[in-house]
Design an enzyme around this catalytic site. Structure first.
Site, PDB file in Angstrom:
ATOM      1  N   HIS A 123       0.867  -1.183   0.000  1.00  0.00           N
ATOM      2  CA  HIS A 123       0.000   0.000   0.000  1.00  0.00           C
ATOM      3  C   HIS A 123       0.904   1.233   0.000  1.00  0.00           C
ATOM      4  O   HIS A 123       1.885   1.284   0.739  1.00  0.00           O
ATOM      5  CB  HIS A 123      -0.872  -0.024   1.256  1.00  0.00           C
ATOM      6  N   HIS A 169       1.697  11.129  -2.165  1.00  0.00           N
ATOM      7  CA  HIS A 169       0.469  10.899  -1.413  1.00  0.00           C
ATOM      8  C   HIS A 169      -0.295  12.209  -1.420  1.00  0.00           C
ATOM      9  O   HIS A 169       0.085  13.151  -0.734  1.00  0.00           O
ATOM     10  CB  HIS A 169       0.806  10.439   0.007  1.00  0.00           C
TER      11      HIS A 169
END
Length: 591
Positions: A123, A169
């Site tokens: 992830h 991110h």
């Protein structure tokens, strides 16, 4: 006089005495050496068959073991008689290289559809540390690939000048890395430890011209390695064997294509908006957590930290030709249909897809639709990802996903802790190749429509007996004062099972005081209802009266892969790195 004694006490050196072989080892040696002082290769061969369960072992293999032990221990095997003493035999059994607890070869059937495997899944694979402010880099991607991870996630965003693609991110302070750098590193390291396919899941926040640029980057970087499906949508996934050394792209198809499909659908009066990926239910805060405070933080986080690549934050201006190029490269289509959970879990006859759920959404889904989730995963991919509030890159319990057949239980490989140890343990299976064949009860389609129900009470199917004999190697891997300043350590072992709820348990040995090579000699029995999903958890701690006990090593081993007999079990540190010398001597027996 007293103070002098104290002084001596503080400066004494701790002599590490080598522990004698446990009684079971002595008994086995006496039995198979037929009372003699030396064990021949033929006698060792019989021991391998009878005690170690190695039915296919040959005398030649036993001869090789004898040779290796003598070379390692005496460096002069040529001049010695080719037999083992009791100490040699003990050394062999306690050697993590020569007497492993599980095999290191791929041995599962690799010719089933991809959806029939648990796949080692990362992830936010590009983050070096926490989810909010760490650097984005290709280094954690390379590390993950070298560990055997087969599914990598990249969040792709336009750079500040909107003419290139960055991996970062979104909506956090993480510093970006160029997409091309990540792709080149993936190409270089993808197959360094496993030949089986690497899936790149893209969380796409791009305009259509940048999607076209990504399509170009992918084709130029990977060339023939890139798996492009011949048909628009796969009816069934190919097999890991067919896809060796291939790179697979998984993301949502671009929007304009969906628009066209939607309009066509309206004309045909077919199910309206079937492919729409508006996230109508996945983004809810954790409704079933009793703690309202938790809900508040989770909903705040999901606003700022949308982690699911099935959500979108823009409506790009699209050109069919550019988008078509990008769409052609997407082998595993992602997206959430409208209409709630039931619609999202609908199994379609002529196409397979991927659905993503957060850990809370999965928990909620399994409470009300557990068997529907299992049915969905027989054919389609289910990816589970950590909730948005795991800012420190912690992880969740992977077993709830595996019990329901989820292939991609996505973990923060840059975090660490017990959940990650379970992930490492699961993927030690099947030679560490990153693909573990799911048990048949999760893949078999029953003509009556019955599927495995993880909530059902099941009878015990198999019982595992585990004996913890002794441990060694700490004095080589740790400073003398690491555990206690003034005395040798007081070690104890925790041993237990992670698996379906009925099988979960932890037990522990007595504490062994003041000993660098502790001998416990204790046996534990674990009745298992679903041994196929069970992991054996092993942790060693050092008892500390005044503070928290010190950590001294851990490992997790898939029960289905355990070799019976007396085995050397290497231990790992908190981050999952193997300790050089620390290991336990254990016995495994199935009854």
């Amino acid at each position: 006089m007293g103070s002098y004694r104290m002084c001596v006490c503080f400066t004494r050196k701790f002599k590490v005495t080598e522990a004698a072989p446990p009684t079971d080892v002595k008994d086995a040696f006496n039995k198979y050496a037929e009372g003699g002082l030396h064990m021949t290769a033929e006698q060792l061969h019989r021991f391998l068959i009878d005690v170690q369960g190695q039915g296919g072992a040959t005398v030649e293999e036993a001869e090789v073991i004898v040779q290796q032990v003598l070379q390692k221990r005496h460096h002069m095997a040529k001049f010695r008689k080719h037999t083992l003493t009791l100490d040699d035999f003990h050394h062999y059994l306690f050697s993590a290289d020569l007497n492993r607890p599980i095999g290191d070869q791929v041995h599962h059937d690799m010719r089933a559809p991809l959806s029939h495997y648990f796949i080692y899944t990362g992830h936010n694979s590009y983050l070096t540390g926490n989810q909010l402010s760490s650097d984005c880099s290709d280094v954690p991607i390379i590390k993950a690939l070298k560990r055997g991870v087969r599914v990598l996630e990249l969040d792709i965003w336009p750079n500040s000048t909107k003419d290139d693609v960055h991996v970062l991110h979104g909506r956090t302070l993480t510093t970006p890395v160029e997409l091309i750098k990540c792709l080149k590193s993936i190409k270089e390291h993808a197959f360094s430890v496993s030949p089986y396919p690497v899936v790149i899941t893209l969380e796409d926040h791009l305009t259509s011209d940048l999607q076209a640029k990504v399509a170009q980057m992918l084709t130029q970087t990977f060339g023939k390695m890139l798996f492009c499906p011949e048909s628009e949508c796969l009816k069934e996934f190919p097999t890991p064997e067919d896809l060796k050394y291939r790179i697979i792209i998984s993301t949502k198809p671009p929007k304009e294509y969906l628009e066209a499909q939607r309009n066509k659908g309206k004309m045909n009066n077919s199910q309206k908006g079937k492919d729409s990926d508006d996230d109508v239910w996945g983004k809810e805060p954790a409704e079933h957590t009793a703690d309202l405070e938790d809900e508040k933080t989770d909903s705040d986080a999901s606003e700022n930290n949308q982690d699911d690549e099935d959500t979108d934050s823009f409506e790009p201006d699209l050109h069919p030709s550019e988008a078509h190029l990008y769409k052609r490269l997407i082998a595993i289509h992602a997206g959430k249909p409208k209409g709630g959970l039931k619609a999202a879990l609908k199994v379609e006859l002529d196409k397979v897809r991927r659905l993503s759920l957060s850990e809370q959404a999965l928990e909620k889904a399994t409470m009300s639709h557990g068997t529907d989730v299992v049915r969905f995963t027989q054919k389609n991919f289910l990816r589970i990802y950590p909730k948005g509030t795991r800012f420190n890159s912690s992880n969740y319990k992977p077993l709830i996903g595996w019990m329901h057949g989820a292939q991609m239980v996505a973990f923060n490989m840059q975090g660490y802790g017990r959940s990650l140890w379970l992930m490492h343990g699961m993927f030690r299976s099947n030679g560490g190749c990153g693909y573990v064949k799911k048990p048949e009860f999760l893949t078999n389609v029953d003509p009556d429509g019955q599927v495995f129900d993880p909530k059902a009470k099941l009878p015990v199917k198999k019982t595992l007996k585990v004996k913890v004999y002794m441990g060694d190697g700490w004095h080589l891997d740790f400073k003398q004062t690491h555990f206690d300043l003034y005395s040798p350590p007081d070690f104890y072992t925790r041993v237990g099972i992670a698996g379906v709820p009925a099988d979960e348990i932890m037990k522990k040995t007595k504490m062994k005081e003041d000993d660098w090579t502790p001998v416990w000699d204790e046996e534990f029995t674990f009745p298992l209802t679903v041994p196929e999903l069970a992991l054996l958890r092993i942790e060693v701690h050092e008892y500390d009266m005044s503070e928290k006990d010190d950590f001294a090593g851990q490992t997790c081993l898939p029960v289905s892969e355990l070799k019976p007999g007396i085995r050397a079990v290497p231990l790992f540190d908190r981050k999952g790195q193997k300790l050089n010398s620390v290991r336990l001597l254990m016995r495994f027996e199935f009854v």
